[in-house]
Motif scaffolding. Sequence first.
Motif, PDB file in Angstrom:
ATOM      1  N   LEU A 335      78.830 -36.327  24.767  1.00 50.73           N
ATOM      2  CA  LEU A 335      78.347 -34.969  24.516  1.00 50.73           C
ATOM      3  C   LEU A 335      79.499 -34.047  24.120  1.00 50.73           C
ATOM      4  CD1 LEU A 335      76.152 -32.815  24.546  1.00 50.73           C
ATOM      5  CD2 LEU A 335      76.485 -32.595  27.018  1.00 50.73           C
ATOM      6  N   THR A 336      80.633 -34.191  24.786  1.00 53.85           N
ATOM      7  CA  THR A 336      81.798 -33.374  24.453  1.00 53.85           C
ATOM      8  C   THR A 336      82.284 -33.647  23.034  1.00 53.85           C
ATOM      9  OG1 THR A 336      82.473 -33.364  26.780  1.00 53.85           O
ATOM     10  CG2 THR A 336      84.145 -32.762  25.143  1.00 53.85           C
ATOM     11  N   SER A 337      82.304 -34.928  22.636  1.00 51.89           N
ATOM     12  CA  SER A 337      82.730 -35.286  21.280  1.00 51.89           C
ATOM     13  C   SER A 337      81.783 -34.720  20.242  1.00 51.89           C
ATOM     14  CB  SER A 337      82.811 -36.809  21.143  1.00 51.89           C
ATOM     15  OG  SER A 337      83.755 -37.347  22.036  1.00 51.89           O
ATOM     16  N   CYS A 338      80.483 -34.811  20.525  1.00 51.83           N
ATOM     17  CA  CYS A 338      79.493 -34.265  19.597  1.00 51.83           C
ATOM     18  C   CYS A 338      79.656 -32.760  19.463  1.00 51.83           C
ATOM     19  CB  CYS A 338      78.089 -34.624  20.074  1.00 51.83           C
ATOM     20  SG  CYS A 338      76.759 -33.964  19.053  1.00 51.83           S
ATOM     21  N   SER A 339      79.865 -32.096  20.570  1.00 47.95           N
ATOM     22  CA  SER A 339      80.053 -30.646  20.546  1.00 47.95           C
ATOM     23  C   SER A 339      81.316 -30.268  19.782  1.00 47.95           C
ATOM     24  CB  SER A 339      80.113 -30.100  21.972  1.00 47.95           C
ATOM     25  OG  SER A 339      78.933 -30.401  22.676  1.00 47.95           O
ATOM     26  N   SER A 340      82.388 -31.023  19.979  1.00 47.64           N
ATOM     27  CA  SER A 340      83.640 -30.743  19.268  1.00 47.64           C
ATOM     28  C   SER A 340      83.464 -30.902  17.765  1.00 47.64           C
ATOM     29  CB  SER A 340      84.751 -31.675  19.767  1.00 47.64           C
ATOM     30  OG  SER A 340      84.968 -31.501  21.147  1.00 47.64           O
ATOM     31  N   ALA A 341      82.693 -31.923  17.364  1.00 48.72           N
ATOM     32  CA  ALA A 341      82.441 -32.124  15.934  1.00 48.72           C
ATOM     33  C   ALA A 341      81.697 -30.933  15.341  1.00 48.72           C
ATOM     34  CB  ALA A 341      81.650 -33.407  15.726  1.00 48.72           C
ATOM     35  N   LEU A 342      80.728 -30.391  16.079  1.00 47.76           N
ATOM     36  CA  LEU A 342      80.007 -29.223  15.590  1.00 47.76           C
ATOM     37  C   LEU A 342      80.923 -28.013  15.521  1.00 47.76           C
ATOM     38  CD1 LEU A 342      77.308 -28.088  14.651  1.00 47.76           C
ATOM     39  CD2 LEU A 342      76.799 -27.506  17.026  1.00 47.76           C
ATOM     40  N   GLY A 343      81.851 -27.902  16.486  1.00 43.82           N
ATOM     41  CA  GLY A 343      82.818 -26.819  16.427  1.00 43.82           C
ATOM     42  C   GLY A 343      83.682 -26.890  15.185  1.00 43.82           C
ATOM     43  N   VAL A 344      83.998 -28.109  14.740  1.00 46.47           N
ATOM     44  CA  VAL A 344      84.749 -28.281  13.496  1.00 46.47           C
ATOM     45  C   VAL A 344      83.952 -27.760  12.316  1.00 46.47           C
ATOM     46  CG1 VAL A 344      85.650 -30.020  11.902  1.00 46.47           C
ATOM     47  CG2 VAL A 344      86.151 -30.195  14.333  1.00 46.47           C
ATOM     48  N   LEU A 345      82.653 -28.042  12.301  1.00 41.83           N
ATOM     49  CA  LEU A 345      81.810 -27.594  11.200  1.00 41.83           C
ATOM     50  C   LEU A 345      81.688 -26.076  11.149  1.00 41.83           C
ATOM     51  CD1 LEU A 345      78.924 -30.234  11.388  1.00 41.83           C
ATOM     52  CD2 LEU A 345      80.880 -30.187   9.839  1.00 41.83           C
ATOM     53  N   ALA A 346      81.937 -25.403  12.271  1.00 36.25           N
ATOM     54  CA  ALA A 346      81.854 -23.945  12.291  1.00 36.25           C
ATOM     55  C   ALA A 346      82.841 -23.317  11.317  1.00 36.25           C
ATOM     56  CB  ALA A 346      82.105 -23.422  13.703  1.00 36.25           C
ATOM     57  N   GLY A 347      83.972 -23.984  11.086  1.00 29.87           N
ATOM     58  CA  GLY A 347      84.935 -23.461  10.130  1.00 29.87           C
ATOM     59  C   GLY A 347      84.377 -23.377   8.726  1.00 29.87           C
ATOM     60  N   PHE A 348      83.498 -24.317   8.357  1.00 30.01           N
ATOM     61  CA  PHE A 348      82.894 -24.291   7.031  1.00 30.01           C
ATOM     62  C   PHE A 348      81.775 -23.259   6.944  1.00 30.01           C
ATOM     63  CE2 PHE A 348      84.487 -28.672   7.568  1.00 30.01           C
ATOM     64  CZ  PHE A 348      85.363 -28.719   6.492  1.00 30.01           C
ATOM     65  N   ALA A 349      81.143 -22.941   8.066  1.00 34.99           N
ATOM     66  CA  ALA A 349      80.046 -21.970   8.078  1.00 34.99           C
ATOM     67  C   ALA A 349      80.552 -20.534   8.144  1.00 34.99           C
ATOM     68  CB  ALA A 349      79.119 -22.241   9.264  1.00 34.99           C
ATOM     69  N   LEU A 350      81.838 -20.353   8.418  1.00 37.56           N
ATOM     70  CA  LEU A 350      82.360 -19.002   8.618  1.00 37.56           C
ATOM     71  C   LEU A 350      82.276 -18.168   7.341  1.00 37.56           C
ATOM     72  CD1 LEU A 350      83.578 -17.234  10.798  1.00 37.56           C
ATOM     73  CD2 LEU A 350      85.838 -18.001  10.091  1.00 37.56           C
ATOM     74  N   GLY A 351      82.558 -18.765   6.185  1.00 35.81           N
ATOM     75  CA  GLY A 351      82.505 -18.029   4.922  1.00 35.81           C
ATOM     76  C   GLY A 351      81.134 -17.438   4.647  1.00 35.81           C
ATOM     77  N   PRO A 352      80.064 -18.264   4.650  1.00 41.77           N
ATOM     78  CA  PRO A 352      78.717 -17.698   4.451  1.00 41.77           C
ATOM     79  C   PRO A 352      78.337 -16.656   5.499  1.00 41.77           C
ATOM     80  CG  PRO A 352      78.681 -20.077   4.138  1.00 41.77           C
ATOM     81  CD  PRO A 352      80.048 -19.734   4.646  1.00 41.77           C
TER      82      PRO A 352
END
Length: 485
Positions: A335-352
Motif C-alpha cells: 500500500l505504501t509503494s502504491c501510494s508513493s507511485a501516485l505521489g510521483v504522478l502528482a508532479g505531472f498533474a500540477l501543471g493542469p
Amino acid sequence: MRMEPGAQTCGMAPDRGLVSATQRPRQEPGTGTQEGAPGPGAVRARRFLLCLYLVGFLDLFGVSMVVPLLSVHVKSLGASPTVAGIVGSSYGILQLFSSTLVGCWSDVVGRRSSLLVCILFSALGYLLLGASTNVFLFTLARVPAGIFKHTLSISRALLADLVTEEERPVVLGQFNTASSMGFILGPVVGGYLAELDGGFYLTAFVCSSVFVLNAGLVWLFPWSEVKLSGPEDDLPRGWNQALWGKTDSAVQRAASAQATPASPQGTPVSKGPARLPWAEVLATLWGLRSLVLSALWVVFVVRLLMAVAIMLYYSNFVLALEERFGMGPRAAGYLTSCSSALGVLAGFALGPLLRLYGHQSYRLLLHSSVLTSALLLLFASARSLDIAVVCSVLLSFSTAIGRTCITDLQLTVGGVRAGGSLLGMGQSVTAVGRVLAPILSGVAQEVSPCGPPGLGAALGFVAVVIMSRNRPHSGGQGGEELKSE
C-alpha cells in the motif's frame, strides 16, 4: 492580508522561459507580440533543467539505498536502543541548525560552488559510513551528511533562479517527481546489495560513488549557457545585498557596467571592502529577520503544522492498519509503494491544476490542505479497510501537491534572490516537526491507535484557519525590505 501579484520576475528573462516557451506562444512584455517557436535559449534552459532533475534523482537514489539499513547496522555494532535513538536523532539536529546557514551560504557564494561542496562532503560522509566498524565511527560519519546534505534545497533554489514565477511551481513539481523516483528505486537496489557479503559496507560505498558521480555531473553542467539570477552573475562579493530586489535587467546592467552599486533609493553609494563569505551570511540572516516576522511567519507556521500532521499520520501507519484492520506488514508495504507511485504522478498533474487555479499557488495550497486534513480525519474514523486504503492513496497525492505549493509560496513571498536562505529556513522548520512529531505521536497513541492521524487532522485544520485569515504578501516587497536593512 491578501496576496498581491508578483512585483518582479524570478530568474529568467521571458525568452528563456522553459515551460511556456515549449508549450504555447507567449506575449513579450510591453510589446503585445507573441513569441514563436522556442529559441536556442529555451532549448539550453530545458537541457539544464533536465540535468538538475537527474541530480535530484541520483541524490535520493543514493540516500534511499542506505537509510533503511541504518538502524539495523547501528544495532549490529552493539548499540543499545537508547544509543541507537540518540545517534539517529543527531542527523536531524544537525540538519535543523545547518539548513538555513547552508542555504544562505549558497545565496552568497553561488549555487555551483555550494552545490559541489555539499555533494562532495555528503559523499565523504557515506564513505566514512562504509568504513565504520564501531558506534563512534558510525556517529562521526553522520556529521558531514548532517551538515552538508542539502543538495535538494540548493537545487530547488537554482531552479527558482532559472524559471519565471509562473513556471516555477510546475518545474518544482517535476523536480520532486524525479527525486521521488530515485527514492522508490533506491531501497530496491539497497536491499539487494545488503544481502551480499558485507552488504551494508558495499551499499554505503556504492552510495558514496553515486554522490561522486553527481558531483561530476554538476561540474560538467553547461553553466555558461544559462544566466542565473544570483551570485553566479559574477558580481563582486558583497554586492548581493545591494542588488537584492532589483529586476534582472538592473542586475545585468550593474554587472556589465561594473558600476558602484546603488542604494535602495537609487543613489550611488560607496563600495566598501568585500566581506568574508561567512560574515555576509550572518549579515544576510540578520537582514531576513524582519521579512520572516512580517510576511513569512504565516508560511512557516503552516509548513510546520502540515509537516507535523503528515508525520503523525505516518508515525503509526503500519501499526494502526494491523491493530484496526488486521493488515500485515507486507500488505502495508504494498500500500505504501502504491501510494508513493501516485505521489510521483502528482508532479505531472500540477501543471493542469495550476492552470485551473489561474497560477495561484496560494489557493491551491489552501485547498490541498483542506483535502489533506479531511482525509486524515476520515482515515482516523474509518470503520472499513477500503475507506482507509482510499484515504491513504489520496493523501499521497494531496501532500505531494501541498509540498510543492508551500515551497513555491516561500519563494513568492520572500523573493527569489534569497531563495537558498528561504528554502533552508523551510527545511529547518520541517526538522523541528521531526522532533515534535514522535513526542506527540506517543502521547496520542496512549489514547487510541486513531490518535495520531486524528491529532494530525486537528493541526491541519488549524493551518487552514491560519491561511484563511492571513494571506501573505508577494515577494517583490521582500527583496525591497532586505535592501533597506
